[in-house]
Design an enzyme around this catalytic site. Structure first.
Site, PDB file in Angstrom:
ATOM      1  N   SER A 253      10.816 -81.702  31.363  1.00 57.85           N
ATOM      2  CA  SER A 253       9.900 -82.402  32.268  1.00 57.85           C
ATOM      3  C   SER A 253      10.138 -81.971  33.697  1.00 57.85           C
ATOM      4  CB  SER A 253      10.112 -83.902  32.151  1.00 57.85           C
ATOM      5  OG  SER A 253      11.367 -84.223  32.738  1.00 57.85           O
ATOM      6  N   LYS A 254       9.122 -82.202  34.485  1.00 62.85           N
ATOM      7  CA  LYS A 254       9.161 -81.876  35.907  1.00 62.85           C
ATOM      8  C   LYS A 254      10.324 -82.570  36.605  1.00 62.85           C
ATOM      9  CE  LYS A 254       4.586 -81.036  37.706  1.00 62.85           C
ATOM     10  NZ  LYS A 254       3.414 -81.666  38.229  1.00 62.85           N
ATOM     11  N   ARG A 255      10.635 -83.770  36.115  1.00 61.59           N
ATOM     12  CA  ARG A 255      11.641 -84.569  36.805  1.00 61.59           C
ATOM     13  C   ARG A 255      12.998 -83.875  36.863  1.00 61.59           C
ATOM     14  NH1 ARG A 255      11.323 -88.928  33.576  1.00 61.59           N
ATOM     15  NH2 ARG A 255       9.139 -88.469  33.200  1.00 61.59           N
ATOM     16  N   GLY A 257      13.525 -80.539  36.855  1.00 60.05           N
ATOM     17  CA  GLY A 257      13.522 -79.167  37.368  1.00 60.05           C
ATOM     18  C   GLY A 257      12.112 -78.625  37.375  1.00 60.05           C
TER      19      GLY A 257
END
Ligand code: GLU
Length: 483
Positions: A253-255, A257
């Site tokens: 997920s974006k969270r 990286g």
């Protein structure tokens, strides 16, 4: 054997996800390895997710990666258009065909009724599913509603309690019961098809022989199989690729990286490294080799060796691969890359020749993992040090360091065009004269020239800087460093 045709079918969201790149890459490799065709299809029928310019951006990014497609929105083929929003009539026609066959039906439910249904199912711990109410409508009732212009969707008529068995090239046989499948909307009230209808229709019409895509689409497979069966079409082969995971094994997920290929590109990662890295996310050779060029991947790739279990995204490995791929590049390529980095850097105003940059490249080759590190790790090639590393200074700069360096600078100034060997030779000679160990004099010299304690070969550095600069830096250090 039928022609091998595979496709990458992204929905443009504004960036290319690394998982998307992995899907594109495996499709590309599979096509190239088997003498097939790799097709790019833009799946943009979800208007609620429409992002202006996203498709163009996706094409650009894909081009940057070097995964060239044989047919696509900007590459004519016999099966176009390759953008779904330009194919709406086609989907409509096929949706109507299914209605004709009784395999799909019109549904006129209001959003309120559907919400009530969901609430009821939720409260009673029932599976959220459409209740087929619209199937009770007679043909006449349907026609009347259509005539009156009532909003409608077209739904897939999923049979009850039937088994659907499919073969997946990665997972083997997969089985589903139709009871878990909702009567999927095929055409939405805005006249656009859903992913499921458009995807299956296009895969068929575009002659796709193998559908290679992420595991998140596995749950859609039974709906797709039903569609193929209802249309009476040949079912392609399927391969669902393992999920990409964060190091803590959660879904990537974006969270945790960057997930956009564009982010990696902007950070200076090489496309070769990114492609190599992504290839290893769910696939390996029997000897676990890690370094591959794209051509080598084509050579080695086989779908049999795609793993079932999730692939962990390990940024250290990507960094390592970047360094390795960077080192493999010719001096000329690296010099060009450094040039464009340099012209964007804070030193851009200071003119340096390509020859100079190429010398920097040679000296620093083994010490950098990214092109911008040629500048960030060794700014002293481009500016005089104004400060000196305190720890090195305290440890290495002795009482007689200034005098020694002065003597060294004097000797150097006598030589017209000192070579690398001259810098080396004179230092040794002088150390002998002064009866000091070479270690005692080499460190102060490095500090004077670079301001820091580590770097490329000392005499390479001196030679690249040139006689005048070497002398000037020595004098500056003598003046600034007082102990
Ligand atoms: N449009 C889907 C996506 O965004 C394609 C899935 C598939 O390959 O079937 O990934």
């Amino acid at each position: 054997m039928n022609e091998i045709r595979v496709r990458f079918a992204p929905s443009p969201t504004g960036y290319l996800h690394v998982g998307g790149l992995r899907t594109a890459l495996y499709n590309y490799l599979f096509a190239k390895k088997n003498g097939g065709k790799f097709i790019l299809r833009i799946e943009d029928t979800d208007r609620t997710r429409y992002v202006e310019g996203a498709a163009e951006q996706l094409l650009d990014t894909l081009k940057w990666t070097g995964l060239e497609y044989d047919e696509g929105p900007d590459k004519a083929g016999d099966f176009g258009p390759y953008t779904q929003s330009e194919r709406l009539d086609i989907y409509k026609k096929y949706a109507l065909e299914l209605i004709e066959k009784g395999k799909a039906y019109y549904a006129f439910d209001t959003p309120e009724r559907l919400q009530e249904l969901r609430d009821y199912q939720y409260a009673n711990k029932l599976q959220p599913k459409y209740d087929k109410l619209a199937l009770n409508l007679t043909k006449e009732e349907v026609n009347e509603k259509l005539k009156a212009g009532e909003p409608y969707v077209i739904r897939l008529n999923v049979p009850e309690n039937e088994r659907i068995i499919a073969k997946d090239l990665v997972r083997g046989l997969v089985e589903f019961n139709t009871d878990i499948i909702d009567d999927q909307v095929l055409m939405k009230s805005d006249g656009f098809p859903t992913y499921h209808l458009a995807n299956v229709v296009d895969d068929h019409l575009m002659g796709i022989s193998h559908v290679i895509r992420g595991e998140e689409w596995l749950s859609s497979l039974p709906k797709h199989i039903l569609l193929y069966q209802y249309f009476g079409w040949e079912i392609p082969e399927f391969a669902h690729l393992p999920l990409l995971l964060n190091p803590d094994k959660s879904k990537l997920s974006k969270r945790q990286g960057d997930v956009a290929v564009e982010d990696y590109k902007n950070k200076g990662y090489l496309k070769e490294a990114l492609v190599n890295f992504v290839a290893l996310l769910g696939w390996s050779t029997s000897d676990n080799r890690e370094m591959f060029s794209l051509e080598e991947l084509v050579e080695e790739f086989s779908i049999d060796r795609v793993h079932k279990s999730g692939a962990v995204f390990n940024i250290e490995k990507l960094n390592w691969l970047n360094a390795e791929h960077l080192r493999k590049k010719s001096n000329e390529e690296l010099t060009n890359m450094l040039r464009s980095e340099y012209d964007k850097s804070r030193f851009a105003e200071i003119e340096v020749s390509d020859k100079y940059l190429s010398q920097v490249v040679e000296a620093m080759r083994e010490r950098v993992s990214f092109v911008n590190e040629y500048i960030e790790k060794s700014p002293y090639f481009f500016e005089r040090p104004t400060e000196y590393d305190q720890a090195v200074l305290q440890k290495r700069w002795k009482e007689d360091s200034s005098a020694f360096l002065k003597a060294y600078a004097d000797k150097i100034s006598e030589i017209e065009n000192p070579t690398k060997e001259d810098y080396d030779h004179i230092l040794h000679q002088l150390a002998e004269e002064w009866q000091v160990g070479i270690g005692k004099v080499i460190h102060p010299l490095r500090l004077a020239l670079s301001g820091v304690g580590i770097g490329p070969g000392m005499f390479d550095l001196a030679f690249i800087l040139g006689k005048n600069e070497v002398i000037a830096r020595i004098n500056l250090a003598i003046e600034k460093i007082k102990i």
